[in-house]
Each structure stands twice: as structure tokens, then as C-alpha cells.
Design an enzyme around this catalytic site. Structure first.
Site, PDB file in Angstrom:
ATOM      1  N   HIS A 158      19.488-108.384  23.829  1.00  0.00           N
ATOM      2  CA  HIS A 158      20.947-108.567  23.789  1.00  0.00           C
ATOM      3  C   HIS A 158      21.342-109.358  22.542  1.00  0.00           C
ATOM      4  O   HIS A 158      22.262-108.974  21.817  1.00  0.00           O
ATOM      5  CB  HIS A 158      21.390-109.293  25.070  1.00  0.00           C
ATOM      6  CG  HIS A 158      22.852-109.573  25.156  1.00  0.00           C
ATOM      7  ND1 HIS A 158      23.682-108.989  26.087  1.00  0.00           N
ATOM      8  CD2 HIS A 158      23.666-110.383  24.416  1.00  0.00           C
ATOM      9  CE1 HIS A 158      24.928-109.422  25.912  1.00  0.00           C
ATOM     10  NE2 HIS A 158      24.944-110.286  24.911  1.00  0.00           N
ATOM     11  N   GLU A 159      20.613-110.456  22.277  1.00  0.00           N
ATOM     12  CA  GLU A 159      20.958-111.314  21.136  1.00  0.00           C
ATOM     13  C   GLU A 159      20.617-110.646  19.804  1.00  0.00           C
ATOM     14  O   GLU A 159      21.385-110.758  18.839  1.00  0.00           O
ATOM     15  CB  GLU A 159      20.245-112.665  21.244  1.00  0.00           C
ATOM     16  CG  GLU A 159      20.602-113.484  22.483  1.00  0.00           C
ATOM     17  CD  GLU A 159      22.091-113.600  22.743  1.00  0.00           C
ATOM     18  OE1 GLU A 159      22.882-113.646  21.790  1.00  0.00           O
ATOM     19  OE2 GLU A 159      22.478-113.628  23.927  1.00  0.00           O
ATOM     20  N   GLY A 211      21.777-117.145  26.057  1.00  0.00           N
ATOM     21  CA  GLY A 211      21.562-116.873  24.637  1.00  0.00           C
ATOM     22  C   GLY A 211      22.869-116.907  23.872  1.00  0.00           C
ATOM     23  O   GLY A 211      23.943-116.716  24.459  1.00  0.00           O
ATOM     24  N   HIS A 270      23.310-108.421  18.806  1.00  0.00           N
ATOM     25  CA  HIS A 270      24.432-109.153  18.180  1.00  0.00           C
ATOM     26  C   HIS A 270      24.203-109.325  16.674  1.00  0.00           C
ATOM     27  O   HIS A 270      25.134-109.203  15.880  1.00  0.00           O
ATOM     28  CB  HIS A 270      24.559-110.561  18.775  1.00  0.00           C
ATOM     29  CG  HIS A 270      25.427-110.639  19.988  1.00  0.00           C
ATOM     30  ND1 HIS A 270      26.760-110.316  19.989  1.00  0.00           N
ATOM     31  CD2 HIS A 270      25.158-111.056  21.256  1.00  0.00           C
ATOM     32  CE1 HIS A 270      27.277-110.521  21.201  1.00  0.00           C
ATOM     33  NE2 HIS A 270      26.315-110.965  21.990  1.00  0.00           N
ATOM     34  N   CYS A 316      28.134-111.576  28.714  1.00  0.00           N
ATOM     35  CA  CYS A 316      28.141-111.999  27.317  1.00  0.00           C
ATOM     36  C   CYS A 316      29.248-113.022  27.136  1.00  0.00           C
ATOM     37  O   CYS A 316      30.359-112.814  27.628  1.00  0.00           O
ATOM     38  CB  CYS A 316      28.380-110.784  26.415  1.00  0.00           C
ATOM     39  SG  CYS A 316      28.437-111.187  24.658  1.00  0.00           S
ATOM     40  N   LEU A 317      28.944-114.132  26.459  1.00  0.00           N
ATOM     41  CA  LEU A 317      29.955-115.189  26.286  1.00  0.00           C
ATOM     42  C   LEU A 317      31.156-114.708  25.484  1.00  0.00           C
ATOM     43  O   LEU A 317      32.224-115.309  25.553  1.00  0.00           O
ATOM     44  CB  LEU A 317      29.318-116.419  25.625  1.00  0.00           C
ATOM     45  CG  LEU A 317      28.250-117.144  26.460  1.00  0.00           C
ATOM     46  CD1 LEU A 317      27.632-118.286  25.666  1.00  0.00           C
ATOM     47  CD2 LEU A 317      28.818-117.653  27.771  1.00  0.00           C
ATOM     48  N   GLN A 337      28.546-115.057  17.258  1.00  0.00           N
ATOM     49  CA  GLN A 337      29.426-115.535  18.331  1.00  0.00           C
ATOM     50  C   GLN A 337      30.046-116.889  18.032  1.00  0.00           C
ATOM     51  O   GLN A 337      30.908-117.362  18.780  1.00  0.00           O
ATOM     52  CB  GLN A 337      28.642-115.601  19.648  1.00  0.00           C
ATOM     53  CG  GLN A 337      28.251-114.217  20.150  1.00  0.00           C
ATOM     54  CD  GLN A 337      27.482-114.309  21.439  1.00  0.00           C
ATOM     55  OE1 GLN A 337      26.293-114.608  21.432  1.00  0.00           O
ATOM     56  NE2 GLN A 337      28.136-114.085  22.566  1.00  0.00           N
TER      57      GLN A 337
HETATM   58 ZN    ZN Z   1      26.362-111.467  23.970  1.00  0.00          ZN
END
Ligand code: ZN
Length: 189
Positions: free
Chosen positions: A149-150, A45, A153, A107-108, A50
């Protein structure tokens, strides 16, 4: 186009995303770029924050993960997860359904950091898709984890905020170093 991924320490990750009124050609391009960026990083995701945009927009694709199952219900009936993949969520509203369950997350925006996070097992989701159409579904497993999670964000919430205090303490040095490196990089610009 692959976009640079924003790392922890950049204030945009803490911004609440703006509501998207209309799926413009610019938003469509952003969605395409976000998928390209996510795939290049082998992510499940990616949220608009991000890639430096504080918007209510996230992209998800769980198909590449084979060892962590996802479930899907459309109009109360079990459905194939692949049916809604790749998934675009615009202005998502997420309601927790199941009891919290613990699972591994990365997480990226936090390279090399993986931790166990407790989240509700399943969620109801209502959002707009890339065509601006309303979509509604219930999901569980990895997909429910990714959605939560997304969506976090999009509200400026990061997975470190959901970690147990003890776990976050264990990552203290890495988090401080990452934050300092990101801030130093921002100053150069
Ligand atoms: Zn993340």
C-alpha cells in the site's frame, strides 16, 4: 511535529516520489515527523506524499495491530516482526511472492473509506533504512499489505486504483465529495 495529512484530491498524491540520494538531517527530521503524524492518527503506514512530499520514503509500524498477523523472514529464516519495527523504507524495491489474497484496507488520505483489496500475500523488499543502510527481508500478512500500500503511494498509486470496479462505484459519492472538499481547500490557500 505532527504534519497535516494530505487528502485525496490533492495532486501531490499522484506524484511519483523522487529517489533519495542521501539521508540528510532534513530527511531524518521528516522521518521523525512522519512517525509522529502516523502515530497521532493511529495509522499503520504513512508515505511522504501524504505529508506533501513526493519522495521515495515511507514509514510503517504494525505492532499496534493484534488481530491481523504479519510474518517476517530475514536471510531465509523466520524472524520476529518487532525486530524491524518501526520500519523506514527509502527507495524501496518490492517484488511480489505469494498469490493475491483479499484483505481490508484503509488510508489516512481517505478518511472513513475501508475496502477489500487483493494483493500478493507476501513480498520481497529491498530498501535503505533511516541510516542509509541496505535492508532486505521477506514479509507476509498485514506487513506485506502495508508495504505494498505504501510503496504504491510512492509511485502515485492509490488504493482506490486497486479496488474492484464495483467497490469503487459504491464509494463514488464519498470519493467525489472528498475530492471536491480537498480542491476547495487548496483554492483558499
Ligand atoms: Zn494510504
Amino acid at each position: 511535529m505532527i504534519l497535516p495529512i494530505i487528502k485525496f484530491g490533492n495532486p501531490v498524491l499522484r506524484k511519483k516520489g523522487e529517489h533519495i540520494e542521501k539521508v540528510t538531517p532534513e530527511i531524518k527530521q521528516l522521518i521523525a515527523d512522519m512517525f509522529e503524524t502516523m502515530e497521532a492518527s493511529h495509522g499503520v503506514g504513512l508515505a511522504a506524499q501524504q505529508v506533501g512530499r513526493a519522495l521515495q520514503l515511507t514509514v510503517i509500524d504494525v505492532r499496534q495491530v493484534e488481530d491481523r498477523p504479519s510474518t517476517l523472514e530475514l536471510k531465509g529464516k523466520p524472524a520476529d516482526v518487532a525486530e524491524i519495527m518501526p520500519l523506514v523504507l527509502i527507495n524501496p524495491e518490492v517484488t511480489a511472492v505469494g498469490a493475491p489474497t483479499t484483505g481490508g484496507e484503509g488510508c489516512l488520505s481517505f478518511p472513513e473509506i475501508f475496502a477489500e483489496i487483493a494483493r500478493p500475500e507476501s513480498v520481497d523488499v529491498k530498501a535503505l533504512n533511516e541510516k542509509g543502510k541496505v535492508i532486505e527481508f521477506r514479509c507476509g500478512g498485514l506487513l506485506a499489505r502495508a508495504v505494498q500500500h505504501e510503496t504504491d503511494h510512492l509511485n502515485g498509486i492509490l488504493f482506490i486504483d486497486r479496488m474492484e470496479r464495483k467497490t469503487k462505484e459504491e464509494f463514488r459519492d464519498e470519493l467525489d465529495a472528498l475530492q471536491a472538499a480537498t480542491k476547495a481547500e487548496l483554492k483558499k490557500k
